[in-house]
Design an enzyme around this catalytic site. Structure first.
Site, PDB file in Angstrom:
ATOM      1  CE  LYS A 113      -4.331  -1.688   0.945  1.00  0.00           C
ATOM      2  NZ  LYS A 113      -5.704  -1.287   0.897  1.00  0.00           N
ATOM      3  CE  LYS A 191      -8.226  -9.154  -5.555  1.00  0.00           C
ATOM      4  NZ  LYS A 191      -8.812  -8.023  -4.894  1.00  0.00           N
ATOM      5  CE  LYS A 194     -16.592  -4.249  -2.506  1.00  0.00           C
ATOM      6  NZ  LYS A 194     -15.728  -4.200  -1.323  1.00  0.00           N
TER       7      LYS A 194
HETATM    8  P1  ATP Z   1     -11.806  -2.707  -2.654  1.00  0.00           P
HETATM    9  O1  ATP Z   1     -11.482  -2.285  -4.053  1.00  0.00           O
HETATM   10  O2  ATP Z   1     -12.590  -1.699  -1.873  1.00  0.00           O
HETATM   11  O3  ATP Z   1     -10.635  -3.272  -1.890  1.00  0.00           O
HETATM   12  P2  ATP Z   1     -12.579  -5.367  -3.413  1.00  0.00           P
HETATM   13  O4  ATP Z   1     -13.413  -5.507  -4.621  1.00  0.00           O
HETATM   14  O5  ATP Z   1     -11.126  -5.677  -3.551  1.00  0.00           O
HETATM   15  O6  ATP Z   1     -12.833  -3.916  -2.840  1.00  0.00           O
HETATM   16  P3  ATP Z   1     -12.796  -6.450  -0.764  1.00  0.00           P
HETATM   17  O7  ATP Z   1     -13.868  -5.836   0.097  1.00  0.00           O
HETATM   18  O8  ATP Z   1     -11.381  -6.007  -0.604  1.00  0.00           O
HETATM   19  O9  ATP Z   1     -13.237  -6.265  -2.303  1.00  0.00           O
HETATM   20  O10 ATP Z   1     -12.861  -8.024  -0.613  1.00  0.00           O
HETATM   21  C1  ATP Z   1     -13.967  -8.724  -0.111  1.00  0.00           C
HETATM   22  C2  ATP Z   1     -13.735 -10.198  -0.308  1.00  0.00           C
HETATM   23  O11 ATP Z   1     -13.834 -10.534  -1.705  1.00  0.00           O
HETATM   24  C3  ATP Z   1     -12.361 -10.693   0.136  1.00  0.00           C
HETATM   25  O12 ATP Z   1     -12.521 -11.946   0.765  1.00  0.00           O
HETATM   26  C4  ATP Z   1     -11.581 -10.838  -1.154  1.00  0.00           C
HETATM   27  O13 ATP Z   1     -10.597 -11.845  -1.065  1.00  0.00           O
HETATM   28  C5  ATP Z   1     -12.672 -11.219  -2.145  1.00  0.00           C
HETATM   29  N1  ATP Z   1     -12.333 -10.727  -3.494  1.00  0.00           N
HETATM   30  C6  ATP Z   1     -12.245  -9.429  -3.863  1.00  0.00           C
HETATM   31  N2  ATP Z   1     -11.945  -9.321  -5.182  1.00  0.00           N
HETATM   32  C7  ATP Z   1     -11.841 -10.582  -5.650  1.00  0.00           C
HETATM   33  C8  ATP Z   1     -11.542 -11.147  -6.937  1.00  0.00           C
HETATM   34  N3  ATP Z   1     -11.317 -10.380  -7.979  1.00  0.00           N
HETATM   35  N4  ATP Z   1     -11.524 -12.489  -7.072  1.00  0.00           N
HETATM   36  C9  ATP Z   1     -11.762 -13.289  -5.997  1.00  0.00           C
HETATM   37  N5  ATP Z   1     -12.041 -12.832  -4.759  1.00  0.00           N
HETATM   38  C10 ATP Z   1     -12.084 -11.496  -4.573  1.00  0.00           C
HETATM   39 MG    MG Z   2      -9.702  -5.276  -1.831  1.00  0.00          MG
END
Ligand code: ATP
Ligand code: MG
Length: 328
Positions: A113, A191, A194
């Site tokens: 980060k 990946k 959000k």
């Molecule tokens: P942000 O961008 O706010 O970090 P994010 O989309 O990465 O959001 P998180 O809230 O960080 O989502 O993750 C929530 C859960 O979803 C975690 O358990 C994470 O491992 C899983 N996850 C997030 N993105 C993926 C992905 N692309 N493929 C598989 N699992 C995912």
């Molecule tokens: Mg995340």
């Protein structure tokens, strides 16, 4: 004996997407049958990388709706909002006193980060300590994590061990529950996330799903419809496997026909759109019902709050007793 207990959470940073579902949520839904589950909407964790809080309430509501649509069941699991349970913060403070800085500075996600230019604030460094208190306040035995979260869980176990050594055994040392890694890539090949705007949300309407699927990166070596493809390297094919196969789609046929050149990317994507529209159609239906029922959503969070608070305050009492710091 009580059932093994699980804690997991997601940050309310937007609507949930296919990656969240395939990588975490679908697994949580089945864990509910075997474990006593605590699922937390981690609003304090959302503050580690943003200062704008205007969207948080709406995001909490959206995450809750997405969870319910995916099959989390408040009758089976305790669903709550992190900041509704102030005991997390109090335990976090206590645990911060016994956490050597070096453990946190060495943490790979913290280093990443910082390298990506994120502000180096106290909360970002302390993220694993807050996560530790989230887990330990419920005395969770198991934590569903992906590989990337293993380092955080190791810190959690070390902090638990240290506390138990200093003050007497209060906490179990939580074990990882490694889910088979289903990492879903987004429309742009990174990946799915959000924050990257490369996602297909669980709540997207059919027209939008079609539009997004048309935008997906495919095998760059397959330029014309008749060119032989490389499905093993193509994100669209992975989606067929992850989302189409469970619906009974003949993915072997798609694989072969892509490889031979018989199946072009346009019809392949059309197939995928209709798969995703079908997979997500019950989600959309449920969402429409829930959106009309603000009272029900309130009630779920209120009940989750009461149950979580009971467990959390009992643990905090034990912590203070162990430290000889309980004052009545
Ligand atoms: P942000 O961008 O706010 O970090 P994010 O989309 O990465 O959001 P998180 O809230 O960080 O989502 O993750 C929530 C859960 O979803 C975690 O358990 C994470 O491992 C899983 N996850 C997030 N993105 C993926 C992905 N692309 N493929 C598989 N699992 C995912
Ligand atoms: Mg995340």
């Amino acid at each position: 004996m009580r059932r093994s207990r699980i804690l997991s959470g997601m940050r309310p940073t937007g609507r949930l997407h296919l990656g969240n579902y395939a990588g975490a949520l679908s697994n949580w839904v089945s864990l509910q049958e075997k474990y006593e589950c605590f699922f937390m909407i981690a609003d304090w964790h959302a503050l580690t990388d943003r200062t704008d809080t205007k969207q948080i309430k709406q995001n909490i509501r959206d995450v809750l709706i997405d969870w319910l649509c995916a099959g989390l069941d408040p009758e089976k699991s305790c669903i709550f909002v992190q900041s509704h349970i102030p005991e997390h913060a109090e335990l976090h403070l206590i645990l911060s006193m016994i956490t050597p800085l070096g453990w946190l500075e060495r943490c790979p996600t913290y280093k990443e980060k910082l390298a990506s230019g994120e502000e180096n604030n106290y909360g970002l460094l302390g993220y694993p300590v807050l996560m530790t208190s989230d887990i330990l306040i419920y005395k969770a035995d198991r934590v569903p994590v992906g590989e990337d979260q293993l380092a955080h869980l190791e810190i959690c176990r070390e902090i638990a061990r240290r506390f138990n050594f200093l003050y007497g055994k209060v906490f179990p040392e939580p074990q990882p529950l490694l889910s088979k890694a289903t990492k879903i890539l987004g429309l742009d090949g990174r990946k799915m996330s959000k924050s990257y705007d490369n996602y297909i949300a669980l709540s997207d309407e059919p027209k939008l799903i079609e539009k997004k699927v048309r935008r997906m990166f495919t095998d760059p070596e397959k330029v014309y419809a008749g060119d032989p493809g490389h499905p093993e390297k193509c994100n669209v094919y992975t989606y067929h496997e992850v989302f189409g196969k469970p619906l009974g789609e003949d993915v072997e046929k798609i694989f072969e026909e892509c490889k031979s050149g018989k199946l072009g990317c346009v019809p392949c994507k059309k197939k995928l759109s209709s798969v995703l529209i079908e997979v997500l159609s019950p989600f959309r239906k449920k969402r429409r019902e829930l959106e009309r029922d603000a009272g029900e959503l309130e009630k779920i969070l209120q009940e989750g709050r009461e149950k979580a608070r009971q467990v959390a305050s009992a643990t905090l009492r034990e912590v203070k007793d162990a430290m000889q710091m309980s004052f009545s």
